[in-house]
Design an enzyme around this catalytic site. Sequence first.
Site, PDB file in Angstrom:
ATOM      1  CG  HIS A  19      -7.169  -4.511   1.835  1.00 44.98           C
ATOM      2  ND1 HIS A  19      -7.417  -3.612   0.812  1.00 44.98           N
ATOM      3  CD2 HIS A  19      -8.402  -4.880   2.310  1.00 44.98           C
ATOM      4  CE1 HIS A  19      -8.725  -3.447   0.673  1.00 44.98           C
ATOM      5  NE2 HIS A  19      -9.349  -4.197   1.570  1.00 44.98           N
ATOM      6  CG  ASP A  20      -6.975  -3.326   7.353  1.00 47.36           C
ATOM      7  OD1 ASP A  20      -7.629  -2.307   7.023  1.00 47.36           O
ATOM      8  OD2 ASP A  20      -7.512  -4.347   7.820  1.00 47.36           O
ATOM      9  CG  HIS A  21      -3.434   1.817   4.442  1.00 48.77           C
ATOM     10  ND1 HIS A  21      -3.763   2.981   3.810  1.00 48.77           N
ATOM     11  CD2 HIS A  21      -3.669   0.817   3.548  1.00 48.77           C
ATOM     12  CE1 HIS A  21      -4.191   2.710   2.577  1.00 48.77           C
ATOM     13  NE2 HIS A  21      -4.143   1.400   2.409  1.00 48.77           N
ATOM     14  CG  HIS A  56      -9.969  -2.667   4.553  1.00 50.06           C
ATOM     15  ND1 HIS A  56     -11.005  -2.016   3.918  1.00 50.06           N
ATOM     16  CD2 HIS A  56      -8.841  -1.997   4.201  1.00 50.06           C
ATOM     17  CE1 HIS A  56     -10.523  -1.005   3.207  1.00 50.06           C
ATOM     18  NE2 HIS A  56      -9.217  -0.965   3.374  1.00 50.06           N
ATOM     19  CG  ASN A  77      -8.520  -2.602  -3.011  1.00 48.10           C
ATOM     20  OD1 ASN A  77      -7.528  -2.904  -2.351  1.00 48.10           O
ATOM     21  ND2 ASN A  77      -9.273  -1.557  -2.700  1.00 48.10           N
ATOM     22  CG  ASP A 105      -1.762  -1.310   1.244  1.00 49.97           C
ATOM     23  OD1 ASP A 105      -2.902  -1.287   0.756  1.00 49.97           O
ATOM     24  OD2 ASP A 105      -1.260  -2.348   1.730  1.00 49.97           O
ATOM     25  CE1 TYR A 154      -4.082   3.075  -2.095  1.00 48.84           C
ATOM     26  CE2 TYR A 154      -1.705   2.895  -1.943  1.00 48.84           C
ATOM     27  CZ  TYR A 154      -2.962   2.506  -1.534  1.00 48.84           C
ATOM     28  OH  TYR A 154      -3.114   1.551  -0.558  1.00 48.84           O
ATOM     29  CG  ASP A 174      -4.072  -1.145  -2.788  1.00 45.59           C
ATOM     30  OD1 ASP A 174      -4.546  -1.706  -3.797  1.00 45.59           O
ATOM     31  OD2 ASP A 174      -4.765  -0.823  -1.813  1.00 45.59           O
TER      32      ASP A 174
END
Length: 313
Positions: free
Chosen positions: A248-250, A222, A119, A48, A84, A81
């Site tokens: 996904h979770d930051h 999430h 995603n 991410d 962005y 990710d």
Amino acid sequence: MGSKFGIGSLSIVMTLLLSLVPKLEAAFTTVEQAIQSDGSISFLVIGDWGRRGLYNQSQVALQMGKIGEKMDIDFVVSTGDNIYDNGMKSIDDPAFQLSFVNIYTSPSLQKPWYLVLGNHDYRGDVEAQLSPALRSMDSRWICMRSFIVDAEIAELFFVDTTPFVDAYFLNPEGQNYDWRGISPRESYLQTTLKDLETSLGESTAKWKIVVGHHAIKSASIHGNTKELESLLLPILEANNVDLYVNGHDHCLQHISTSQSPIQFLTSGGGSKAWRGYYNWKTPEDMKFFYDGQGFMSIKITRTEMGIVFYDVF
């Protein structure tokens, strides 16, 4: 007439018939990764991140370079990710230079980068991120949907998790996702799971690590991904997987539950973080949780594995 048609003709007919059957994506590609002379491997895990250096991305990259040099890492894993907010527009998108090439400039990070899609990557031109053209621009970039990195003592199985999540199909919230190569979805998911199960079953590696973008278990915003809990987790548990690693979770986190032998690790702190959210009912399962930016290192020998989390300092 029938007696004149021998085995050769039959095989030609079979070949023609088979060529008319729609082909699903083939089994996972395997990439061979050299290991250290002492038989160990070391690598960093980042997720991410691709924000043109903003949200402390550049500071995280700086620390990655220092730790990468200290550990003499062999490669870097990205949990997705990568670009962005909406992936890449095309293979010529300057975001590739501005978020990757120009950011991870430390000498120790000039190693292979193995990347899965997240995603946000699916909101752009997915084929651009998967294109060999990017690798010709920067040879570090090795991005596929699902694949295997064979590092002798350890095998890393990268799984394309975004197509598993129902919400992106049923309630995309105004976002456009690039589902080329995924349709029909049911077949794609079945094939991915079958290929993973086969590959895990055939693996003779001492350590098995599965990497995906979405968390199976997470205390951050999430939370657990129910589709992965029901479809993916049983396959991992049945095949003696040691770690499931995601983004996904930051945040950075390590969850270990009495219900599963697998260690669940999140490394999604590559740039924007500090969500200020935590929800986990069994505190004894939560071995580590940090809400901010950072990354993770993994060092593996034949007998042990060491995992360390780092922040921007």
